[in-house]
Design an enzyme around this catalytic site. Structure first.
Site, PDB file in Angstrom:
ATOM      1  N   HIS A 287       2.121 -19.092  48.786  1.00 54.50           N
ATOM      2  CA  HIS A 287       3.282 -19.898  49.320  1.00 54.50           C
ATOM      3  C   HIS A 287       3.398 -21.118  48.672  1.00 54.50           C
ATOM      4  O   HIS A 287       2.304 -22.089  49.031  1.00 54.50           O
ATOM      5  CB  HIS A 287       3.547 -19.838  50.731  1.00 54.50           C
ATOM      6  CG  HIS A 287       4.824 -20.704  51.238  1.00 54.50           C
ATOM      7  ND1 HIS A 287       6.068 -19.775  50.770  1.00 54.50           N
ATOM      8  CD2 HIS A 287       5.191 -21.728  51.631  1.00 54.50           C
ATOM      9  CE1 HIS A 287       6.915 -20.680  51.497  1.00 54.50           C
ATOM     10  NE2 HIS A 287       6.484 -21.564  51.815  1.00 54.50           N
TER      11      HIS A 287
ATOM     12  N   GLU B  66      28.734  -4.414  23.011  1.00 52.78           N
ATOM     13  CA  GLU B  66      28.000  -3.574  23.501  1.00 52.78           C
ATOM     14  C   GLU B  66      28.737  -2.037  23.535  1.00 52.78           C
ATOM     15  O   GLU B  66      29.666  -2.271  24.296  1.00 52.78           O
ATOM     16  CB  GLU B  66      27.118  -3.924  24.637  1.00 52.78           C
ATOM     17  CG  GLU B  66      26.363  -2.767  25.030  1.00 52.78           C
ATOM     18  CD  GLU B  66      25.113  -2.249  24.442  1.00 52.78           C
ATOM     19  OE1 GLU B  66      24.525  -2.904  23.790  1.00 52.78           O
ATOM     20  OE2 GLU B  66      25.111  -1.004  24.235  1.00 52.78           O
TER      21      GLU B  66
ATOM     22  N   GLY C 147       0.746  -1.221  -0.035  1.00 51.30           N
ATOM     23  CA  GLY C 147      -0.147  -0.128  -0.028  1.00 51.30           C
ATOM     24  C   GLY C 147       0.897   1.274   0.097  1.00 51.30           C
ATOM     25  O   GLY C 147       1.690   1.384   0.264  1.00 51.30           O
TER      26      GLY C 147
ATOM     27  N   ILE D 159      17.008  -7.981  21.984  1.00 46.60           N
ATOM     28  CA  ILE D 159      17.083  -8.886  20.699  1.00 46.60           C
ATOM     29  C   ILE D 159      18.542  -9.673  20.925  1.00 46.60           C
ATOM     30  O   ILE D 159      18.595 -10.863  20.834  1.00 46.60           O
ATOM     31  CB  ILE D 159      16.911  -8.378  19.373  1.00 46.60           C
ATOM     32  CG1 ILE D 159      15.591  -7.960  19.411  1.00 46.60           C
ATOM     33  CG2 ILE D 159      17.259  -9.464  18.396  1.00 46.60           C
ATOM     34  CD1 ILE D 159      15.095  -7.086  18.055  1.00 46.60           C
TER      35      ILE D 159
HETATM   36  C1  LIG Z   1      13.486 -10.550  17.195  1.00 46.96           C
HETATM   37  C2  LIG Z   1      12.449  -9.853  17.999  1.00 46.96           C
HETATM   38  C3  LIG Z   1      11.846  -9.973  19.067  1.00 46.96           C
HETATM   39  C4  LIG Z   1      10.832  -9.435  19.563  1.00 46.96           C
HETATM   40  N1  LIG Z   1      10.298  -9.858  20.707  1.00 46.96           N
HETATM   41  C5  LIG Z   1       9.303  -9.071  21.394  1.00 46.96           C
HETATM   42  C6  LIG Z   1       8.641  -9.462  22.582  1.00 46.96           C
HETATM   43  O1  LIG Z   1       9.175 -10.553  23.139  1.00 46.96           O
HETATM   44  N2  LIG Z   1       7.739  -8.911  22.843  1.00 46.96           N
HETATM   45  C7  LIG Z   1       7.324  -7.413  22.322  1.00 46.96           C
HETATM   46  O2  LIG Z   1       6.564  -6.727  23.080  1.00 46.96           O
HETATM   47  N3  LIG Z   1       7.964  -7.200  21.229  1.00 46.96           N
HETATM   48  C8  LIG Z   1       8.851  -8.043  20.765  1.00 46.96           C
HETATM   49  N4  LIG Z   1       9.477  -7.381  19.576  1.00 46.96           N
HETATM   50  C9  LIG Z   1       9.006  -6.074  19.050  1.00 46.96           C
HETATM   51  C10 LIG Z   1       7.410  -6.355  18.227  1.00 46.96           C
HETATM   52  O3  LIG Z   1       7.857  -7.424  17.220  1.00 46.96           O
HETATM   53  C11 LIG Z   1       7.213  -5.097  17.562  1.00 46.96           C
HETATM   54  O4  LIG Z   1       7.344  -4.184  18.530  1.00 46.96           O
HETATM   55  C12 LIG Z   1       5.616  -5.131  16.801  1.00 46.96           C
HETATM   56  O5  LIG Z   1       5.856  -6.000  15.935  1.00 46.96           O
HETATM   57  C13 LIG Z   1       5.621  -3.759  16.328  1.00 46.96           C
HETATM   58  O6  LIG Z   1       4.176  -3.890  15.840  1.00 46.96           O
HETATM   59  P1  LIG Z   1       3.813  -2.802  14.520  1.00 46.96           P
HETATM   60  O7  LIG Z   1       2.570  -3.149  14.297  1.00 46.96           O
HETATM   61  O8  LIG Z   1       4.332  -1.488  14.882  1.00 46.96           O
HETATM   62  O9  LIG Z   1       4.915  -3.223  13.358  1.00 46.96           O
HETATM   63  P2  LIG Z   1       4.882  -4.787  12.447  1.00 46.96           P
HETATM   64  O10 LIG Z   1       4.568  -5.596  13.555  1.00 46.96           O
HETATM   65  O11 LIG Z   1       6.317  -4.679  11.893  1.00 46.96           O
HETATM   66  O12 LIG Z   1       3.969  -4.685  11.374  1.00 46.96           O
HETATM   67  C14 LIG Z   1       3.883  -3.612  10.246  1.00 46.96           C
HETATM   68  C15 LIG Z   1       3.151  -4.569   9.082  1.00 46.96           C
HETATM   69  O13 LIG Z   1       3.038  -3.622   8.165  1.00 46.96           O
HETATM   70  C16 LIG Z   1       3.318  -4.106   7.080  1.00 46.96           C
HETATM   71  N5  LIG Z   1       3.662  -3.261   5.751  1.00 46.96           N
HETATM   72  C17 LIG Z   1       4.746  -2.605   5.982  1.00 46.96           C
HETATM   73  N6  LIG Z   1       4.851  -1.640   4.877  1.00 46.96           N
HETATM   74  C18 LIG Z   1       3.579  -1.888   4.261  1.00 46.96           C
HETATM   75  C19 LIG Z   1       2.984  -1.622   2.861  1.00 46.96           C
HETATM   76  N7  LIG Z   1       3.499  -0.456   2.179  1.00 46.96           N
HETATM   77  N8  LIG Z   1       1.822  -1.986   2.455  1.00 46.96           N
HETATM   78  C20 LIG Z   1       1.062  -3.098   3.158  1.00 46.96           C
HETATM   79  N9  LIG Z   1       1.731  -3.529   4.514  1.00 46.96           N
HETATM   80  C21 LIG Z   1       2.680  -2.860   4.944  1.00 46.96           C
HETATM   81  C22 LIG Z   1       4.152  -5.294   7.122  1.00 46.96           C
HETATM   82  O14 LIG Z   1       4.333  -6.237   6.596  1.00 46.96           O
HETATM   83  C23 LIG Z   1       4.075  -5.898   8.683  1.00 46.96           C
HETATM   84  O15 LIG Z   1       3.104  -6.835   8.721  1.00 46.96           O
HETATM   85  C24 LIG Z   1      10.506  -8.359  18.821  1.00 46.96           C
HETATM   86  C25 LIG Z   1      10.789  -7.993  17.441  1.00 46.96           C
HETATM   87  C26 LIG Z   1      11.981  -8.698  17.108  1.00 46.96           C
HETATM   88  C27 LIG Z   1      12.569  -8.412  15.810  1.00 46.96           C
END
Ligand SMILES: Cc1cc2nc3c(=O)[nH]c(=O)nc-3n(C[C@H](O)[C@H](O)[C@H](O)COP(=O)(O)OP(=O)(O)OC[C@H]3O[C@@H](n4cnc5c(N)ncnc54)[C@H](O)[C@@H]3O)c2cc1C
Length: 470
Positions: free
Chosen positions: A447, A200, A116, A181
């Protein structure tokens, strides 16, 4: 699949922030279009929270089978079969993904698959069709980033995306970045048998966490054989016959099979029409106010994508959920309140786990708040001794207003030890309901559970310690 059309709300991105907004908006009877270019569930479900925690669970089983002898149980640890671990991990993801798709469809949300682009303050174009909305919510999330001049090849120099699907255990790994991470992958790979070194820049692992928690983590990691170089910048990486050689700012050179770059995540906002339609960006992050409103009245933004003035915005799935829900409720006509980002619970699911809510001692000092603190060691907690885990609960509260008086509000709770992540749910209630130690001291904790460390720490702060000695 719907073709073009008008909706109450058009949401760009179906990750944690976007789909939570869609689900809540549908509860208000809103017509919602959710636009996703890959899979609903986004980073968290497919490349983040869920697959990493599945690996960490497999790692825990590896450690348990190696260490079972100390509990009098004879087993033999024969090795890690990575394809089987990955198939378990994928099974978990697929099951949750299927469930999520069903939930979204059940709320009559139209999911449109495709790339999008914002084409006006009220329209998104996908697959050549235009979807207009009274309101548009940007939720395109984040992707791993690297350092200037550090090329990712996806094979020997990788990010968490590739690390999650690696079909073998690296013999030796260097992890650049000791944040959540980096620390979680260090924990997994060490349990799987790899030699691991974390590099780090900051003087502690998990730089955003309480120093006392990081010290415990570092002590346990050292004992587990996980190496780390703190206050050390990365300098360069070169390829060798067997992998990579990483040169550090302190002159050290580390040979490894793999370099995992875990230095943070950048926003997905380039070439999506954001700025052209009046949305302002800072280093690619969408600027919003505390109610997630952009400067354009018809556009909100949520999740990893956003920046809020004066706030270190956490990139966490449950933050995305909360912001998505808040925006949906605002658009549904409810009177919403800004999120208290200090009150967001944070967990690093390594062994040991590190969990916290509220502010650290250093933040209290920087804000000029007088505090009282207590450190309750897990060694005094029956359940933790049964589990053979070490760690502590540190609780920070406002200093008493009068000498000899009771401490005021609890400002921070910082936990380290196996399984303490599950305890942070109670800790966040204490913080977010403005409880004082005396309020919590009056509550009975079962407990023997690890939850008693929360009760004991508050009893001590309220001046009536039970199993506590300094
Ligand atoms: C390795 C790792 C471990 C993690 N572990 C944790 C955890 O244990 N607990 C926690 O709370 N958080 C964790 N996180 C963080 C968490 O995954 C993110 O904070 C969360 O997914 C953010 O959600 P969001 O909706 O902002 O973005 P995203 O989850 O990145 O979603 C964005 C979506 O938009 C879509 N998109 C992008 N551009 C377009 C476009 N132009 N058109 C259509 N669709 C599009 C993408 O495909 C994606 O599906 C982790 C992240 C990583 C990388």
């Amino acid at each position: 699949m719907a073709e073009g059309g008008h909706y109450d709300i058009v949401i760009l991105g179906g990750g944690s922030g976007g789909y939570a907004c869609a689900l809540r908006a549908a509860e208000f009877g809103k017509r919602v279009a959710l636009i996703e270019k890959d899979k609903v569930g986004g980073t968290c479900l497919h490349r983040g929270c869920i697959p990493t925690k599945a690996l960490l669970h497999a790692a825990e089983i590896a450690d348990s089978s190696r260490e079972s002898e100390k509990f009098g149980i004879r087993t033999s640890f024969e090795g890690i079969e990575m394809p089987a671990v990955l198939s378990y991990q994928q099974g978990v993801v697929e099951r949750l993904w299927k469930g999520l798709q069903g939930t979204i469809a059940g709320r009559k949300i139209d999911t449109i698959y495709g790339d999008g682009k914002l084409v006006s303050p009220t329209a998104v174009m996908v697959n050549g069709e235009t979807y207009t909305g009274d309101h548009v919510v940007l939720a395109t999330g984040s992707v791993p980033r690297s350092l200037p001049g550090l090329e990712l090849d996806g094979n020997r120099v990788i990010t968490s995306d590739e690390a999650l699907t690696l079909d073998r255990v690296p013999s030796k790994a260097v992890i650049l970045g000791g944040g959540v991470i980096g620390v979680e992958f260090a924990s997994v790979w060490r349990s799987f048998g790899a030699e691991v070194t974390i590099v780090e820049m900051a003087p502690q692992l998990l730089p955003l966490e309480e120093e006392a928690s990081a010290k415990v983590l570092q002590r346990v990691f050292r004992r587990r054989g996980i190496g780390f170089e703190l206050s050390t910048p990365f300098q360069s990486v070169s390829y060798t016959d067997s992998g990579v050689q990483v040169t550090l700012g302190n002159g050290k050179q580390l040979d490894a099979e793999i370099l995992l770059v875990a230095v943070g995540r950048g926003p997905v906002s380039a070439n999506l029409g954001y700025e052209e339609n009046g949305v302002s960006l800072t280093r690619g992050f969408v600027n919003v106010d505390p109610l997630c409103q952009t400067a354009v009245p018809t556009i909100s933004a949520v999740g990893d994508l956003i920046a809020i003035p004066e706030i270190a915005h956490p990139q966490l799935a449950h933050v995305g959920f909360a912001e998505g829900i808040m925006v949906a409720e605002r658009l549904g006509g409810l009177d919403v309140r800004p999120i208290d980002y200090d009150g967001v619970p944070r967990i690093t699911y390594s062994d040991p786990e590190v969990a916290s809510v509220g502010i650290t001692s250093a933040q209290a000092a920087a804000r000029g708040i007088n505090v009282v603190e207590v450190n309750y060691p897990l060694g005094g907690n029956g359940r933790s001794v049964i589990l053979q885990t070490q760690g502590q609960a540190k609780v920070i509260a406002e200093a008493p207003a009068t000498p000899g008086g009771q401490p005021g509000r609890v400002l921070g709770i910082h936990l380290v030890g196996s399984r303490v992540g599950e305890l942070i749910a109670e800790a966040q209630l204490i913080y977010n309901w403005d409880a004082e130690p005396d309020d919590v001291a009056a509550l009975i904790h079962p407990h023997p559970t690890q939850s008693e460390i929360i009760g004991e720490a508050h009893l001590a702060l309220a001046g009536k310690p039970l199993h506590f000695h300094n």
